[in-house]
Motif scaffolding. Sequence first.
Motif, mmCIF file in Angstrom:
data_model
loop_
_atom_site.group_PDB
_atom_site.id
_atom_site.type_symbol
_atom_site.label_atom_id
_atom_site.label_comp_id
_atom_site.label_asym_id
_atom_site.label_seq_id
_atom_site.Cartn_x
_atom_site.Cartn_y
_atom_site.Cartn_z
ATOM 1 N N ARG A 101 5.239 36.961 -32.596
ATOM 2 C CA ARG A 101 6.519 37.371 -31.991
ATOM 3 C C ARG A 101 6.172 38.355 -30.887
ATOM 4 N N MET A 102 7.135 38.678 -30.039
ATOM 5 C CA MET A 102 6.865 39.654 -28.994
ATOM 6 C C MET A 102 6.587 41.004 -29.659
ATOM 7 N N GLY A 103 5.427 41.598 -29.353
ATOM 8 C CA GLY A 103 5.074 42.898 -29.927
ATOM 9 C C GLY A 103 4.202 42.797 -31.164
ATOM 10 N N HIS A 104 3.729 41.604 -31.488
ATOM 11 C CA HIS A 104 2.897 41.460 -32.691
ATOM 12 C C HIS A 104 1.940 40.287 -32.564
ATOM 13 N N VAL A 105 0.693 40.486 -32.981
ATOM 14 C CA VAL A 105 -0.297 39.395 -32.922
ATOM 15 C C VAL A 105 -1.006 39.233 -34.268
ATOM 16 N N VAL A 106 -1.597 38.056 -34.448
ATOM 17 C CA VAL A 106 -2.405 37.772 -35.636
ATOM 18 C C VAL A 106 -3.716 37.123 -35.174
ATOM 19 N N HIS A 107 -4.686 37.078 -36.077
ATOM 20 C CA HIS A 107 -5.982 36.461 -35.752
ATOM 21 C C HIS A 107 -6.072 35.098 -36.416
ATOM 22 N N ARG A 108 -6.622 34.127 -35.716
ATOM 23 C CA ARG A 108 -6.794 32.799 -36.309
ATOM 24 C C ARG A 108 -8.209 32.294 -36.051
ATOM 25 N N THR A 109 -8.824 31.775 -37.087
ATOM 26 C CA THR A 109 -10.177 31.216 -36.950
ATOM 27 C C THR A 109 -10.163 29.695 -37.160
ATOM 28 N N ASP A 110 -8.941 29.128 -37.318
ATOM 29 C CA ASP A 110 -8.832 27.700 -37.619
ATOM 30 C C ASP A 110 -8.402 26.875 -36.411
ATOM 31 N N VAL A 111 -8.571 27.432 -35.224
ATOM 32 C CA VAL A 111 -8.149 26.714 -34.012
ATOM 33 C C VAL A 111 -9.212 25.660 -33.674
ATOM 34 N N THR A 112 -8.774 24.433 -33.469
ATOM 35 C CA THR A 112 -9.736 23.369 -33.147
ATOM 36 C C THR A 112 -10.077 23.409 -31.661
ATOM 37 N N GLU A 113 -11.187 22.754 -31.347
ATOM 38 C CA GLU A 113 -11.575 22.691 -29.940
ATOM 39 C C GLU A 113 -10.492 21.984 -29.123
ATOM 40 N N ALA A 114 -9.886 20.965 -29.720
ATOM 41 C CA ALA A 114 -8.830 20.222 -29.011
ATOM 42 C C ALA A 114 -7.644 21.141 -28.704
ATOM 43 N N GLN A 115 -7.329 22.038 -29.611
ATOM 44 C CA GLN A 115 -6.217 22.972 -29.373
ATOM 45 C C GLN A 115 -6.570 23.983 -28.276
ATOM 46 N N ALA A 116 -7.807 24.455 -28.304
ATOM 47 C CA ALA A 116 -8.244 25.402 -27.264
ATOM 48 C C ALA A 116 -8.225 24.708 -25.903
ATOM 49 N N ARG A 117 -8.666 23.458 -25.906
ATOM 50 C CA ARG A 117 -8.675 22.678 -24.659
ATOM 51 C C ARG A 117 -7.247 22.474 -24.139
ATOM 52 N N ALA A 118 -6.349 22.133 -25.041
ATOM 53 C CA ALA A 118 -4.951 21.907 -24.645
ATOM 54 C C ALA A 118 -4.352 23.190 -24.049
ATOM 55 N N ALA A 119 -4.736 24.327 -24.614
ATOM 56 C CA ALA A 119 -4.216 25.605 -24.093
ATOM 57 C C ALA A 119 -4.700 25.824 -22.664
ATOM 58 N N LEU A 120 -5.963 25.490 -22.402
ATOM 59 C CA LEU A 120 -6.487 25.627 -21.036
ATOM 60 C C LEU A 120 -5.833 24.605 -20.100
ATOM 61 N N GLU A 121 -5.668 23.368 -20.613
ATOM 62 C CA GLU A 121 -5.025 22.321 -19.793
ATOM 63 C C GLU A 121 -3.606 22.747 -19.406
ATOM 64 N N SER A 122 -2.955 23.493 -20.280
ATOM 65 C CA SER A 122 -1.564 23.893 -20.004
ATOM 66 C C SER A 122 -1.482 24.754 -18.741
ATOM 67 N N LEU A 123 -2.609 25.361 -18.357
ATOM 68 C CA LEU A 123 -2.596 26.213 -17.157
ATOM 69 C C LEU A 123 -2.530 25.390 -15.871
ATOM 70 N N ARG A 124 -2.751 24.085 -16.007
ATOM 71 C CA ARG A 124 -2.716 23.236 -14.802
ATOM 72 C C ARG A 124 -1.324 23.171 -14.184
ATOM 73 N N THR A 125 -0.314 23.325 -15.044
ATOM 74 C CA THR A 125 1.055 23.231 -14.517
ATOM 75 C C THR A 125 1.817 24.523 -14.805
ATOM 76 N N GLU A 126 2.569 24.943 -13.849
ATOM 77 C CA GLU A 126 3.372 26.164 -13.955
ATOM 78 C C GLU A 126 4.515 25.962 -14.954
#
Length: 363
Positions: A337-362
């Motif tokens: 939520r806004m103002g709070h973060v958590v740590h995750r170690t279960d993120v797949t490479e595909a999810q990390a890639r998708a997050a980077l791909e999302s930067l391609r479009t505004e």
Amino acid sequence: MNVITVELGARSYPIYLGEGVLPELKRVLQGMGVGGAVAIVTDTNVGPLYAEQTEALVREAGLKPVTCVMEAGEAGKRLAQIDFLCGEFLAGGLDRSSCVVALGGGVVGDVAGFAAASFMRGIPFVQIPTTIVAQVDSSVGGKTAVNHASGKNIIGAFHQPSAVIIDMTLLATLPDRELKAGLAEAIKHGIIADEGLFAHLESNAPAILNKDLAALELPIRRSCEIKGAVVAADEREGGVRANLNYGHTFGHGIEAATAYSRFLHGEAVALGMCAAGFLSLDLGLVGIDFLERQRACLAAYGLPTAWSEIPVDATLAAMKHDKKVRAGTMKFVVADRMGHVVHRTDVTEAQARAALESLRTEG
Ligand SMILES: NC(=O)c1ccc[n+]([C@@H]2O[C@H](COP(=O)([O-])OP(=O)(O)OC[C@H]3O[C@@H](n4cnc5c(N)ncnc54)[C@H](O)[C@@H]3O)[C@@H](O)[C@H]2O)c1
Ligand SMILES: [Zn+2]
């Protein structure tokens, strides 16, 4: 003037924050009981602007200023600089009873701090941060380092300052691009720990970009309080200190993939926060409204929120390398939520890639 204390037991220290608070240096030096010579480490941009005033304050404290000027910029953050500074310290008559004053941005603070940690096995130092990055982030927390050819901040030490003096009037000469990039870290502090800070940044962008000190005071103060509290709870980054890395796993990857030349750190972190926000959405932790709110705030500060040509493979490779060296698993800081973060170690490479791909479009 605000006084914020970083609570670290016997090594607790005050942060003095306000307009025109530089003269506090005199009292700080007198209170530290240092003797003889005081090194003022600065760079070729900041020295001509503020070294003379600082030298005068050291003299008023009954001490001898020894000004050491480094070349400005990240390139000056190298081991040879420590050798140079220690030579200057000796030539200027510094000894174990002396202290170092870091007058400049994060580069000067990191290098001067490491020189102070190493010189004669460690002498005290005082931070006088002159950039937003340094005032909201690097001057607090005691991480000092220089870079190695194989990576950033590879050679360093934990060495807490004895005091931090944040005079907001020194920001008057800071270039606009540096101002904006530094504010990315203040926005990050809002996202990880304080929705009120985020809301202030959201609604006061024009005044803050205009360097209106009344509007800037809250982001700097809350950033110091948030970072100070995190450091007090976890000085050496075993747990909660990692919250400060929101946007940084992606951001460091982008910086490394672009040879640290295309973006300022804060700009890469702005992109990194957009990727981390997308990942938070992808993990079902936040809604699209969070992502849009974060993007709009970053954009209001002229920070990048999309990059159509992002080299996704190179960025992912750099992120994996970064993590392999440090921890073994890819760990992500994501918002729930806004103002709070958590740590995750279960993120797949595909999810990390998708997050980077999302930067391609505004948006
Ligand atoms: N130790 C930590 O916890 C920590 C945290 C964040 C960043 N850092 C480090 O900080 C560094 C980046 O710091 P930065 O962004 O402050 O960069 P910087 O120190 O290079 O300063 C940016 C530029 O602004 C100039 N400058 C500084 N203050 C000025 C002023 N008041 N007026 C005019 N010009 C001024 C500098 O000479 C430089 O050219 C990086 O090396 C990063 O790794 C460390
Ligand atoms: Zn950062």
